[in-house]
Design an enzyme around this catalytic site. Structure first.
Site, mmCIF file in Angstrom:
data_model
loop_
_atom_site.group_PDB
_atom_site.id
_atom_site.type_symbol
_atom_site.label_atom_id
_atom_site.label_comp_id
_atom_site.label_asym_id
_atom_site.label_seq_id
_atom_site.Cartn_x
_atom_site.Cartn_y
_atom_site.Cartn_z
ATOM 1 N N LYS A 53 0.605 -1.068 0.492
ATOM 2 C CA LYS A 53 -0.059 -0.319 0.292
ATOM 3 C C LYS A 53 0.175 1.355 -0.036
ATOM 4 O O LYS A 53 2.062 1.065 0.017
ATOM 5 C CB LYS A 53 -0.785 0.302 0.933
ATOM 6 C CG LYS A 53 -0.274 -0.265 2.908
ATOM 7 C CD LYS A 53 -1.254 -0.572 3.764
ATOM 8 C CE LYS A 53 -0.067 -0.310 5.160
ATOM 9 N NZ LYS A 53 -0.823 -0.865 6.244
ATOM 10 N N ARG A 152 -10.302 -0.834 14.507
ATOM 11 C CA ARG A 152 -9.767 0.028 13.170
ATOM 12 C C ARG A 152 -11.171 -0.095 11.655
ATOM 13 O O ARG A 152 -12.383 0.114 11.786
ATOM 14 C CB ARG A 152 -8.287 0.296 13.087
ATOM 15 C CG ARG A 152 -8.131 1.462 12.071
ATOM 16 C CD ARG A 152 -6.591 1.391 11.692
ATOM 17 N NE ARG A 152 -6.410 0.478 10.936
ATOM 18 C CZ ARG A 152 -4.921 0.365 10.553
ATOM 19 N NH1 ARG A 152 -4.317 0.839 10.788
ATOM 20 N NH2 ARG A 152 -4.439 -1.122 9.841
ATOM 21 N N TYR A 273 16.187 29.777 9.089
ATOM 22 C CA TYR A 273 14.690 30.667 9.395
ATOM 23 C C TYR A 273 15.310 30.659 10.777
ATOM 24 O O TYR A 273 14.921 29.653 11.739
ATOM 25 C CB TYR A 273 13.215 29.478 8.986
ATOM 26 C CG TYR A 273 12.815 29.948 8.020
ATOM 27 C CD1 TYR A 273 12.697 31.341 7.571
ATOM 28 C CD2 TYR A 273 12.912 29.120 6.578
ATOM 29 C CE1 TYR A 273 12.952 31.711 6.042
ATOM 30 C CE2 TYR A 273 12.537 29.074 5.249
ATOM 31 C CZ TYR A 273 12.578 30.724 4.904
ATOM 32 O OH TYR A 273 12.310 30.766 3.587
ATOM 33 N N MET A 321 11.516 24.524 3.198
ATOM 34 C CA MET A 321 11.668 23.374 2.779
ATOM 35 C C MET A 321 11.880 22.970 0.917
ATOM 36 O O MET A 321 12.050 21.238 1.013
ATOM 37 C CB MET A 321 10.320 24.492 1.454
ATOM 38 C CG MET A 321 9.369 23.869 0.341
ATOM 39 S SD MET A 321 8.198 24.546 0.089
ATOM 40 C CE MET A 321 6.986 25.698 0.676
HETATM 41 C C1 LIG Z 1 -0.033 -1.927 6.924
HETATM 42 C C2 LIG Z 1 -1.669 -3.297 6.997
HETATM 43 C C3 LIG Z 1 -0.392 -4.504 7.536
HETATM 44 C C4 LIG Z 1 1.365 -4.414 7.349
HETATM 45 O O1 LIG Z 1 1.805 -3.367 8.708
HETATM 46 P P1 LIG Z 1 3.405 -4.108 8.875
HETATM 47 O O2 LIG Z 1 3.812 -2.927 10.302
HETATM 48 O O3 LIG Z 1 3.824 -2.651 7.933
HETATM 49 O O4 LIG Z 1 3.964 -5.073 8.656
HETATM 50 C C5 LIG Z 1 -1.068 -5.587 7.282
HETATM 51 N N1 LIG Z 1 -2.097 -5.969 8.485
HETATM 52 C C6 LIG Z 1 -3.136 -4.750 8.028
HETATM 53 C C7 LIG Z 1 -4.395 -4.887 7.591
HETATM 54 C C8 LIG Z 1 -2.499 -3.087 7.530
HETATM 55 O O5 LIG Z 1 -3.406 -2.228 7.559
#
Ligand SMILES: *Cc1c(COP(=O)(O)O)cnc(C)c1O
Length: 392
Positions: A53, A152, A273, A321
């Site tokens: 992702k 979540r 800055y 920046m």
């Molecule tokens: C992002 C995610 C993972 C991977 O988690 P890591 O800590 O990066 O290994 C696995 N399962 C779900 C549901 C996630 O959202």
């Protein structure tokens, strides 16, 4: 397999194009492959997916997934359907599974099915919608995401009572999954609680593949492994065992920025800055072409360190920046040929993603996913792209 030009490993030679001011982001896919191999070995013969992702945690979902497919990984997880569409286009191989963590929002079925993307069904309405959709077409793979304690994404275990479990169990290639909230804290009591809840749910779907462990979860013990590992950050070199002294993963990211100006300090002067730091003669201050717009976080101001020819150089003043100022006095003493255009290491084997994150008061995930798009990106160990099958 192609390799990045080796001149990029030497530290301060320009990889291409005189006059370029941007930094260089080198991504070592051989290291990603080794990291996946190590995680797969932890699965003791069971399958290991890869979470790609957020564009593969910022390092490139397509090159990572293509390389891991060549290593034998055939299951990938992304967050958004759009990420899945892009990944599917790059991985047309019909044996490749792409799961969509964000699940199925109303009306999303057709897009997912068209690209053979498998939703992680996150509530009872999504489950019913997918079952109804599959009744009108050929049944399609999905995951059932049950929330075992993170609050979540995922179904509340009580919501399973309202579902036709036999119909869910009949989903082809079903994965029953949950996500650990505290896997990086080995002693956290929530790990055990989530495990117990997940084991109960898994019993309802004995024929399905079960998946619980993210990167850190793979290091919690055999009970957490189940049928499908789901690591993300560890593939990219992040430490899945932050309580241990050593990181079992290979570093993947090498980030370098270029010196734009090398200044000789002749009198006591403020830097940057807000004039938050003073510098004293005979210091040498280098101004680097990287800033918070590139993901080099402002929290690193006056705290960070970069490496010039392996020599640590502290960040002086605020990160702006596009620029950051570092004290290179010692490094210049060791090498008086240093000049504008030289590359300085911000992230590498010596100074890892997790080190930079600790300095900035955040986690490696945020540093990786924040890497900007102004770097010249180059890959070590790219796999040749797979040809699309006819008609795809
Ligand atoms: C992002 C995610 C993972 C991977 O988690 P890591 O800590 O990066 O290994 C696995 N399962 C779900 C549901 C996630 O959202």
């Amino acid at each position: 397999m192609t390799r990045a030009a080796s001149q990029d490993d030497s530290g301060n030679s320009a990889p291409s194009g005189a006059g370029k001011t941007g930094g260089v982001l080198t991504i070592d896919l051989d290291a990603v492959a080794d990291n996946w191999g190590l995680l797969k070995a932890r699965m003791k013969g069971q399958a290991c997916a890869a979470v790609v992702k957020a564009d593969g945690y910022g390092v490139g979902a397509v090159p990572v997934a293509q390389r891991l497919l060549a290593e034998g990984c055939s299951t990938f997880f992304v967050a958004h359907p759009e990420e899945g569409v892009a990944l599917r286009a790059a991985l047309p191989d019909p044996s490749v599974e792409v799961f969509i963590l964000n699940g199925l929002l109303p009306g999303g079925e057709t897009l997912l099915a068209h690209h053979r993307l498998a939703p992680c069904l996150n509530d009872a309405a999504q489950v019913r919608a997918w079952l109804a959709f599959c009744a009108t077409t050929e049944p399609q793979t999905a995951a059932l995401h049950v929330d075992t304690g993170m609050t979540r994404l995922g179904l509340d275990p009580d919501d399973l009572d309202d579902l036709d479990l036999a119909a869910v169990a009949a989903i082809p290639g079903l994965v029953v999954m949950s996500h650990l909230a505290c896997a990086d804290e080995t002693a956290h009591p929530l790990n055990d609680q989530q495990l117990t809840t997940f084991q109960d749910i898994r019993r309802l779907f004995p024929a399905a593949r079960a998946s619980l462990a993210n990167s850190s979860g793979l290091f919690l013990g055999d009970d957490y492994l189940f049928d499908l590992g789901r690591p993300g950050v560890a593939l990219y070199g992040g430490n899945p065992t932050p309580n241990a002294d050593t990181n079992p993963m290979r570093p993947v990211v090498h980030l370098q920025a270029r010196i734009l100006q090398l200044r000789q300090i002749r009198d006591i002067r403020p830097v940057g800055y807000g004039a938050t730091a003073d510098t004293f003669p005979p210091a040498r201050i280098a101004t680097l072409a990287v800033g918070y717009a590139d993901g080099y976080l402002r929290a690193i101001s006056n705290r960070g360190v970069v490496y010039l020819n392996g020599h640590p150089c502290p960040v002086v003043g605020r990160v702006s920046m596009d620029l950051v100022t570092v004290d290179v006095t010692d490094a210049v003493e060791r090498d008086d040929t240093l000049a504008a255009g030289a590359l300085v290491d911000l992230i590498g084997a010596q100074h890892t993603v997790d080190d930079v994150a600790a300095t900035a008061g955040t986690i490696g995930y945020e540093i990786l996913t924040g890497l900007g798009n102004r770097y010249q990106r180059q890959y070590i160990g790219l796999s040749p792209p797979t040809a699309a099958p006819e008609g795809a």
